[in-house]
Write an enzyme that holds these catalytic residues in place. Structure first.
Site, PDB file in Angstrom:
ATOM      1  N   LYS A  44     -30.261   3.135  46.340  1.00 20.60           N
ATOM      2  CA  LYS A  44     -31.527   2.713  46.961  1.00 20.60           C
ATOM      3  C   LYS A  44     -31.373   2.493  48.463  1.00 20.60           C
ATOM      4  CE  LYS A  44     -32.782  -0.303  43.109  1.00 20.60           C
ATOM      5  NZ  LYS A  44     -33.310  -1.676  42.849  1.00 20.60           N
ATOM      6  N   LYS A  46     -30.322   0.121  49.923  1.00 17.39           N
ATOM      7  CA  LYS A  46     -30.757  -1.250  50.239  1.00 17.39           C
ATOM      8  C   LYS A  46     -29.496  -2.107  50.320  1.00 17.39           C
ATOM      9  CE  LYS A  46     -34.064  -2.891  47.301  1.00 17.39           C
ATOM     10  NZ  LYS A  46     -35.362  -3.179  46.600  1.00 17.39           N
TER      11      LYS A  46
HETATM   12  N1  C2G Z   1     -42.602  -7.573  42.908  1.00 18.11           N
HETATM   13  C1  C2G Z   1     -43.893  -8.097  42.817  1.00 18.11           C
HETATM   14  N2  C2G Z   1     -44.477  -8.627  43.917  1.00 18.11           N
HETATM   15  C2  C2G Z   1     -43.816  -8.660  45.104  1.00 18.11           C
HETATM   16  C3  C2G Z   1     -42.504  -8.157  45.199  1.00 18.11           C
HETATM   17  C4  C2G Z   1     -41.908  -7.607  44.073  1.00 18.11           C
HETATM   18  O1  C2G Z   1     -44.516  -8.076  41.731  1.00 18.11           O
HETATM   19  N3  C2G Z   1     -44.440  -9.202  46.195  1.00 18.11           N
HETATM   20  C5  C2G Z   1     -41.997  -6.982  41.707  1.00 18.11           C
HETATM   21  C6  C2G Z   1     -41.669  -5.504  41.889  1.00 18.11           C
HETATM   22  O2  C2G Z   1     -42.818  -4.709  41.678  1.00 18.11           O
HETATM   23  C7  C2G Z   1     -40.603  -5.291  40.811  1.00 18.11           C
HETATM   24  C8  C2G Z   1     -39.903  -6.668  40.759  1.00 18.11           C
HETATM   25  O3  C2G Z   1     -40.776  -7.610  41.416  1.00 18.11           O
HETATM   26  O4  C2G Z   1     -41.218  -5.046  39.548  1.00 18.11           O
HETATM   27  C9  C2G Z   1     -38.568  -6.646  41.460  1.00 18.11           C
HETATM   28  O5  C2G Z   1     -38.775  -6.201  42.784  1.00 18.11           O
HETATM   29  P1  C2G Z   1     -37.488  -5.663  43.614  1.00 18.11           P
HETATM   30  O6  C2G Z   1     -36.409  -6.674  43.526  1.00 18.11           O
HETATM   31  O7  C2G Z   1     -37.964  -5.166  44.947  1.00 18.11           O
HETATM   32  O8  C2G Z   1     -37.035  -4.438  42.698  1.00 18.11           O
HETATM   33  P2  C2G Z   1     -36.918  -2.888  43.085  1.00 18.11           P
HETATM   34  O9  C2G Z   1     -36.055  -2.745  44.277  1.00 18.11           O
HETATM   35  O10 C2G Z   1     -38.289  -2.341  43.083  1.00 18.11           O
HETATM   36  O11 C2G Z   1     -36.040  -2.350  41.859  1.00 18.11           O
HETATM   37  O12 C2G Z   1     -34.950   0.822  38.542  1.00 18.11           O
HETATM   38  C10 C2G Z   1     -35.985   0.022  39.076  1.00 18.11           C
HETATM   39  C11 C2G Z   1     -35.512  -0.707  40.299  1.00 18.11           C
HETATM   40  O13 C2G Z   1     -34.314  -1.406  40.032  1.00 18.11           O
HETATM   41  C12 C2G Z   1     -36.581  -1.692  40.778  1.00 18.11           C
END
Ligand code: C2G
Length: 128
Positions: A44, A46
């Site tokens: 990612k 990240k």
């Molecule tokens: N999320 C949310 N509202 C936000 C930020 C995040 O609802 N303001 C949700 C995202 O949509 C996700 C979850 O919280 O469902 C985790 O977000 P992240 O840690 O950013 O995860 P991500 O990097 O999207 O990883 O294989 C799938 C990936 O691992 C998802």
């Protein structure tokens, strides 16, 4: 089941996990698959502020979370759903449609994201 990085754990993460758990009903359970540092960096691009073991411990300590696994590849979701006998796969709607390939195994639900907060935004705010 749901997947995520959960770096700099914030209200958007909490509200997603609570809503995901609620979908399972009173006798349900929630499994959260936390992205490993390697997966985040290699797949990612990240860089996490918080190491994966600590991100997993924080998520695992939540009342609404029953089990925590690690995500180390994009390909593991099907096997995770099968191995953990998952009924519902849940993600925030920034992923809308991306996991519909799992629909032959379980329900796939995309929940609205919590507005105005993200780990990236928090990092930017901190850097001024
Ligand atoms: N999320 C949310 N509202 C936000 C930020 C995040 O609802 N303001 C949700 C995202 O949509 C996700 C979850 O919280 O469902 C985790 O977000 P992240 O840690 O950013 O995860 P991500 O990097 O999207 O990883 O294989 C799938 C990936 O691992 C998802």
């Amino acid at each position: 089941i749901t997947y995520g990085t959960f770096d700099l754990f914030h209200i958007g993460h909490l509200r997603l996990l609570q809503r995901a758990r609620a979908l399972g009903g009173e006798n349900g359970s929630l499994t959260v698959v936390v992205s490993s540092d390697r997966f985040n960096w290699v797949e990612k691009h990240k860089k996490c502020a918080i190491p994966d073991v600590q991100r997993a411990e924080i998520v695992g300590a939540l009342k609404c979370v029953d089990k925590v696994l690690f995500e180390d590849s994009w390909e593991q979701k099907r096997q995770d759903v099968i191995d953990n006998k998952i009924d519902i796969f849940v993600m925030g709607d920034d992923w809308k449609g991306k996991f519909d390939f799992l629909k032959d195994l379980c329900d796939v639900v995309y929940l609205p994201r919590t507005p105005d907060i993200s780990s990236t935004e928090l990092k930017t705010k901190l850097h001024g």
